[in-house]
Design a protein around this motif. Sequence first.
Motif, PDB file in Angstrom:
ATOM      1  N   ARG A  64      36.308 110.028  -6.994  1.00 25.19           N
ATOM      2  CA  ARG A  64      36.113 109.197  -6.279  1.00 25.19           C
ATOM      3  C   ARG A  64      37.566 109.832  -5.211  1.00 25.19           C
ATOM      4  NH1 ARG A  64      34.868 107.112 -11.159  1.00 25.19           N
ATOM      5  NH2 ARG A  64      34.415 104.922 -10.887  1.00 25.19           N
ATOM      6  N   HIS A  67      41.622 106.472  -5.612  1.00 24.70           N
ATOM      7  CA  HIS A  67      41.574 105.927  -7.088  1.00 24.70           C
ATOM      8  C   HIS A  67      40.579 106.747  -8.001  1.00 24.70           C
ATOM      9  CE1 HIS A  67      42.648 101.607  -6.364  1.00 24.70           C
ATOM     10  NE2 HIS A  67      41.470 102.264  -4.884  1.00 24.70           N
ATOM     11  N   ARG A 104      38.123  98.521 -14.875  1.00 27.31           N
ATOM     12  CA  ARG A 104      38.762 100.130 -14.402  1.00 27.31           C
ATOM     13  C   ARG A 104      39.447  99.515 -13.853  1.00 27.31           C
ATOM     14  NH1 ARG A 104      38.792 104.145 -11.150  1.00 27.31           N
ATOM     15  NH2 ARG A 104      38.576 106.538 -12.010  1.00 27.31           N
ATOM     16  N   VAL A 138      37.106  93.707  -7.229  1.00 28.25           N
ATOM     17  CA  VAL A 138      37.238  95.264  -7.469  1.00 28.25           C
ATOM     18  C   VAL A 138      38.814  94.691  -6.644  1.00 28.25           C
ATOM     19  CG1 VAL A 138      36.720  97.444  -6.487  1.00 28.25           C
ATOM     20  CG2 VAL A 138      35.039  95.595  -6.475  1.00 28.25           C
ATOM     21  N   GLY A 139      40.003  95.344  -7.377  1.00 33.64           N
ATOM     22  CA  GLY A 139      41.697  94.190  -6.857  1.00 33.64           C
ATOM     23  C   GLY A 139      42.070  95.716  -7.639  1.00 33.64           C
ATOM     24  N   ASN A 140      43.673  95.631  -7.130  1.00 32.46           N
ATOM     25  CA  ASN A 140      44.854  95.711  -7.580  1.00 32.46           C
ATOM     26  C   ASN A 140      45.656  95.055  -8.186  1.00 32.46           C
ATOM     27  OD1 ASN A 140      43.193  98.178  -5.623  1.00 32.46           O
ATOM     28  ND2 ASN A 140      45.212  97.810  -4.212  1.00 32.46           N
ATOM     29  N   ALA A 150      39.962  97.514   8.356  1.00 28.81           N
ATOM     30  CA  ALA A 150      39.480  98.527   7.563  1.00 28.81           C
ATOM     31  C   ALA A 150      39.380  99.979   8.183  1.00 28.81           C
ATOM     32  CB  ALA A 150      38.344  98.531   6.986  1.00 28.81           C
ATOM     33  N   PHE A 153      41.752 102.796   7.372  1.00 30.46           N
ATOM     34  CA  PHE A 153      42.382 103.612   5.776  1.00 30.46           C
ATOM     35  C   PHE A 153      42.208 104.752   5.401  1.00 30.46           C
ATOM     36  CE2 PHE A 153      39.931 103.396   1.002  1.00 30.46           C
ATOM     37  CZ  PHE A 153      41.158 102.910   1.190  1.00 30.46           C
ATOM     38  N   ILE A 213      43.552  90.480  -3.645  1.00 30.59           N
ATOM     39  CA  ILE A 213      43.835  90.027  -2.575  1.00 30.59           C
ATOM     40  C   ILE A 213      42.972  89.464  -1.519  1.00 30.59           C
ATOM     41  CG2 ILE A 213      44.592  92.425  -1.071  1.00 30.59           C
ATOM     42  CD1 ILE A 213      44.618  93.953  -2.710  1.00 30.59           C
ATOM     43  N   PHE A 330      32.148  99.821  -8.269  1.00 29.24           N
ATOM     44  CA  PHE A 330      32.078  98.762  -8.158  1.00 29.24           C
ATOM     45  C   PHE A 330      31.412  98.380  -6.496  1.00 29.24           C
ATOM     46  CE2 PHE A 330      34.847 100.095 -11.877  1.00 29.24           C
ATOM     47  CZ  PHE A 330      34.869  98.480 -12.361  1.00 29.24           C
ATOM     48  N   LEU A 346      39.415  93.248   6.462  1.00 23.59           N
ATOM     49  CA  LEU A 346      39.549  94.567   5.999  1.00 23.59           C
ATOM     50  C   LEU A 346      38.543  94.356   4.502  1.00 23.59           C
ATOM     51  CD1 LEU A 346      42.050  96.384   5.197  1.00 23.59           C
ATOM     52  CD2 LEU A 346      42.655  95.867   3.429  1.00 23.59           C
ATOM     53  N   ARG A 350      35.371  97.291   3.895  1.00 21.44           N
ATOM     54  CA  ARG A 350      35.141  97.274   2.060  1.00 21.44           C
ATOM     55  C   ARG A 350      33.457  97.277   1.805  1.00 21.44           C
ATOM     56  NH1 ARG A 350      38.560  94.837  -2.094  1.00 21.44           N
ATOM     57  NH2 ARG A 350      38.046  96.516  -3.244  1.00 21.44           N
ATOM     58  N   SER A 353      31.783 100.336   2.529  1.00 24.20           N
ATOM     59  CA  SER A 353      31.998 101.673   2.027  1.00 24.20           C
ATOM     60  C   SER A 353      31.851 101.555   0.878  1.00 24.20           C
ATOM     61  CB  SER A 353      34.049 101.402   2.374  1.00 24.20           C
ATOM     62  OG  SER A 353      34.682 103.025   1.298  1.00 24.20           O
ATOM     63  N   TYR A 354      31.894 100.801  -0.192  1.00 24.61           N
ATOM     64  CA  TYR A 354      31.198 101.188  -1.411  1.00 24.61           C
ATOM     65  C   TYR A 354      30.227 101.643  -1.692  1.00 24.61           C
ATOM     66  CZ  TYR A 354      36.095  99.314  -1.876  1.00 24.61           C
ATOM     67  OH  TYR A 354      37.752  99.482  -2.523  1.00 24.61           O
ATOM     68  N   THR A 357      30.060 104.889  -0.688  1.00 27.59           N
ATOM     69  CA  THR A 357      30.621 105.925  -1.749  1.00 27.59           C
ATOM     70  C   THR A 357      29.733 106.261  -2.794  1.00 27.59           C
ATOM     71  OG1 THR A 357      32.435 107.101  -2.117  1.00 27.59           O
ATOM     72  CG2 THR A 357      32.202 104.678  -2.836  1.00 27.59           C
ATOM     73  N   GLN A 358      29.597 105.999  -3.338  1.00 25.58           N
ATOM     74  CA  GLN A 358      28.263 105.645  -4.334  1.00 25.58           C
ATOM     75  C   GLN A 358      27.001 106.174  -3.879  1.00 25.58           C
ATOM     76  OE1 GLN A 358      30.309 104.266  -6.723  1.00 25.58           O
ATOM     77  NE2 GLN A 358      30.919 102.692  -5.946  1.00 25.58           N
TER      78      GLN A 358
HETATM   79 FE1  HDE Z   1      38.782 100.434  -2.332  1.00 23.82          FE
HETATM   80  N1  HDE Z   1      37.765 102.131  -2.166  1.00 23.82           N
HETATM   81  N2  HDE Z   1      38.664 100.732  -0.262  1.00 23.82           N
HETATM   82  N3  HDE Z   1      40.398  99.404  -2.114  1.00 23.82           N
HETATM   83  N4  HDE Z   1      38.945 100.014  -4.095  1.00 23.82           N
HETATM   84  C1  HDE Z   1      37.667 102.531  -3.240  1.00 23.82           C
HETATM   85  O1  HDE Z   1      35.301 103.066  -3.808  1.00 23.82           O
HETATM   86  C2  HDE Z   1      38.069 101.172   0.756  1.00 23.82           C
HETATM   87  C3  HDE Z   1      40.950  97.554  -0.744  1.00 23.82           C
HETATM   88  C4  HDE Z   1      39.667  99.705  -5.077  1.00 23.82           C
HETATM   89  O2  HDE Z   1      37.579 101.517 -10.054  1.00 23.82           O
HETATM   90  C5  HDE Z   1      35.928 103.003  -3.286  1.00 23.82           C
HETATM   91  O3  HDE Z   1      33.487 103.704  -5.866  1.00 23.82           O
HETATM   92  C6  HDE Z   1      37.984 100.959   2.319  1.00 23.82           C
HETATM   93  C7  HDE Z   1      41.879  97.110  -1.110  1.00 23.82           C
HETATM   94  C8  HDE Z   1      39.463 100.162  -6.066  1.00 23.82           C
HETATM   95  O4  HDE Z   1      35.618 102.544  -9.843  1.00 23.82           O
HETATM   96  C9  HDE Z   1      36.327 103.406  -1.686  1.00 23.82           C
HETATM   97  C10 HDE Z   1      38.813 100.355   1.874  1.00 23.82           C
HETATM   98  C11 HDE Z   1      41.953  97.177  -2.303  1.00 23.82           C
HETATM   99  C12 HDE Z   1      38.711 100.633  -6.234  1.00 23.82           C
HETATM  100  C13 HDE Z   1      36.967 102.821  -1.254  1.00 23.82           C
HETATM  101  C14 HDE Z   1      39.836 100.280   0.867  1.00 23.82           C
HETATM  102  C15 HDE Z   1      40.617  98.484  -3.457  1.00 23.82           C
HETATM  103  C16 HDE Z   1      38.559 101.365  -4.678  1.00 23.82           C
HETATM  104  C17 HDE Z   1      36.572 105.225  -3.525  1.00 23.82           C
HETATM  105  C18 HDE Z   1      39.859  99.602   2.795  1.00 23.82           C
HETATM  106  C19 HDE Z   1      42.195  96.099  -3.038  1.00 23.82           C
HETATM  107  C20 HDE Z   1      38.156 101.957  -7.602  1.00 23.82           C
HETATM  108  C21 HDE Z   1      35.153 105.327  -4.726  1.00 23.82           C
HETATM  109  C22 HDE Z   1      39.419  98.334   3.977  1.00 23.82           C
HETATM  110  C23 HDE Z   1      41.384  94.788  -3.174  1.00 23.82           C
HETATM  111  C24 HDE Z   1      37.521 100.895  -8.338  1.00 23.82           C
HETATM  112  C25 HDE Z   1      34.493 104.176  -4.928  1.00 23.82           C
HETATM  113  C26 HDE Z   1      36.879 101.770  -9.698  1.00 23.82           C
HETATM  114  C27 HDE Z   1      37.558 102.647  -4.251  1.00 23.82           C
HETATM  115  C28 HDE Z   1      37.015 102.359   0.204  1.00 23.82           C
HETATM  116  C29 HDE Z   1      40.548  99.342   0.362  1.00 23.82           C
HETATM  117  C30 HDE Z   1      40.195  98.570  -4.598  1.00 23.82           C
HETATM  118  C31 HDE Z   1      36.082 105.282  -0.657  1.00 23.82           C
HETATM  119  C32 HDE Z   1      37.309 101.280   2.742  1.00 23.82           C
HETATM  120  C33 HDE Z   1      42.042  96.613   0.049  1.00 23.82           C
HETATM  121  C34 HDE Z   1      40.266  99.010  -7.711  1.00 23.82           C
HETATM  122  O5  HDE Z   1      34.814 103.315  -1.553  1.00 23.82           O
END
Ligand code: HDE
Length: 698
Positions: A64, A67, A104, A138-140, A150, A153, A213, A330, A346, A350, A353-354, A357-358
């Motif tokens: 990834r 993360h 995860r 999909v949080g933090n 976004a 990012f 978030i 996710f 934001l 997202r 993006s996800y 990326t997959q």
């Molecule tokens: Fe993510 N983020 N993110 N992120 N994110 C990814 O997806 C992205 C953001 C978060 O255990 C990627 O599968 C953008 C916030 C977690 O597999 C990717 C932006 C929050 C995980 C991606 C954000 C997250 C990811 C990389 C800005 C908290 C790991 C690999 C808008 C709410 C999930 C993947 C796991 C993973 C993009 C910001 C949480 C690249 C563009 C805000 C927990 O798609």
Amino acid sequence: MDEKEKQLDQETKGSGEHLTTNQGARISDNQNSLRAGSRGPTLMEDFIFREKITHFDHERIPERVVHARGAGAHGYFQPYESQADITKAGFLQDPGKAIPVFVRFSTVAGFRGSADTARDVRGFAVKFYTDEGIFDLVGNNIPVFFIQDAIKFPDLIHSVKPEPHNEIPQAASAHDTFYDFISLVPESMHMMMWVMSDRAIPRSFSMMEGFGIHTFRMINEKGESHFVKFHWKPVLGTHSLVWNEAQTIAGKDPDFHRRDLWESIEDGNFPEYEFGVQVIREDEEFRFDFDILDATKLWPEEEVPVRKIGKMVLNRNPDNYFAETEQVAFHPGHIVPGIDFSNDPLLQGRLFSYTDTQLIRLGGPNFAEIPINRPTCPVHNNQRDGYMRQTINKGRVSYEPNSLAQGCPMQNPENLKGFVSYAEKMDGVKVRERSESFKDHYTQATLFWNSMTAVEKQHIIDAFSFELSMVDHMHIRERMVDHLNHIHMDLATGVAENIGVAPPTATKAKDYDKKSPALSLENTRKNTIKGRKVAILVAEGFNGKEVMQVKDYLTKAGAKAEIITKVLGKVKDKDGKAMEADKTLLSAPSVKYDAVYIPGGQKSVEALQQQGDALHFVNEAFKHCKPIAATGEGCDFLKASAITGVDIADEGSTDLVAEKGVLSMREGASLDNFSRKFEEAIARHRHWEREKKDKVPA
Ligand code: HDE
């Protein structure tokens, strides 16, 4: 035989299976490739060799981008009661029904092999396998984010990743490019306060909070919408490491967090989290002094309470890291009827993006068919083919509308649980601009600062000082201090003094003294020692009765107590009874434990006093403000250590002496009472009142 021995025994007995190629042909020799003569060249026709090596060559998939380092676990989620007043989501209706989940946890900045304890945000991603499809939250572990839009990012992530010319530093934000970027982006300051606080070095995954978030929506059967924020509250309370400890663990046990998660589940000590929502009515959208669509803002829990609506229990480790934890995909866009998005820019980014990326990571559009990603409800549509297609679709119809298959699979109106997006009213002009209501970047950073205890404030100053002392460019350090002075002058001054920057002469922060007690870790502590680890240091001749009694007490209270000696094997107590050592001083440093106990036994204590590692163990535990306990001659060991500024029971004393988390008792007093006091000290976790770490040589 205990569980572990049974498992090892089973592994030794083997499965009785035969080695084959991927095509099923049995392999006669897995040691030698096919050669022209025993000293001759390898032959092209060796299909067994080629298949094995080709597969090996393709074992890696891209990690990834963010993360990359993670650990996963299976479990279940169960609601407390129906949430029909706010949502029609099926999995939130029936308190009698649990559904499977996969979680995860991750760090953000480091590569896949980086250390678990880096100062960083933790990902907290949950896949709910509901009867109405997958819902991914999909949080933090921090409730706000660095940026509001976004489109920033890639810049943020490029700045925090290792610098591109030399790929240094690994899993660390303490470098020039990160602070160059951050100091030019004032909206990141609230998040920076969290990242420099103890939240960014959690004690374990089971002791951290989780947050969705963004503002989401929940929609009920009547079609009414409420704005919500999602929360996970750990049943064990929220606990953190201290920075010096986190750094040491990074070397001693880079797998510290994933090992803790794995072992807790194997031990039956299942991590648990309560699921909560903060709810704001549609007509209250503009009631607050921040914009609820701005992901750099939280909703103070005192103003908008968290309604606890269910519980998640993690009770099963994955069988295979790659197949499950690495391949899990996710996506915040995986939602179910009853949940919907807000216009948070934001979140909107997202949603693109996800999936994208997959496609690159998992190699094509069929990633939803990988077992860990498969919904538990039926999936029917006309999507076909693509790399690694698993489903064998029957029949000739792969389009809709059709009559050849009676219109199936058919679309569902809302009353058949078809997903219908919330009919939000939209108007506005097409612009590339940020709303005025997103422009206050410091107030909530100040709220966070105000809500910290004195110790927590000092940790934030220390963390900024550490990070900025790694930044070479003076103008970047100065710019950061100026931002901090917009948050609070004490913070700016404290940091400036440590990093060679002139302290500010007047504050630039607005006069704001509001607090949110829920933000302080001190207020999230629970009165339990479940999940904590206690080290018992012994050598031959220790007092076995004391050890048994204290260990028993702590184990019953949910802690894990381990016997640590110089070498592995059996160790005899003073009556000649043998006890098995769990770990050695070499493999079990103090940083891996929450507390330490030195039992009595003249011979044992004399031997321990000759072991530098044992003394270092206690000194280090003291430095990290952990509870330390000693009985009988064990008190002499504490006297021989570098512990300063606390009373230790003198020879002949019959009292239980307890001061600043250091407990000592010679004889006379009750061991049960001692254990209970030790339990209380462990429940408190850190005894900050003795934090004068500079004086302790560890
Ligand atoms: Fe993510 N983020 N993110 N992120 N994110 C990814 O997806 C992205 C953001 C978060 O255990 C990627 O599968 C953008 C916030 C977690 O597999 C990717 C932006 C929050 C995980 C991606 C954000 C997250 C990811 C990389 C800005 C908290 C790991 C690999 C808008 C709410 C999930 C993947 C796991 C993973 C993009 C910001 C949480 C690249 C563009 C805000 C927990 O798609």
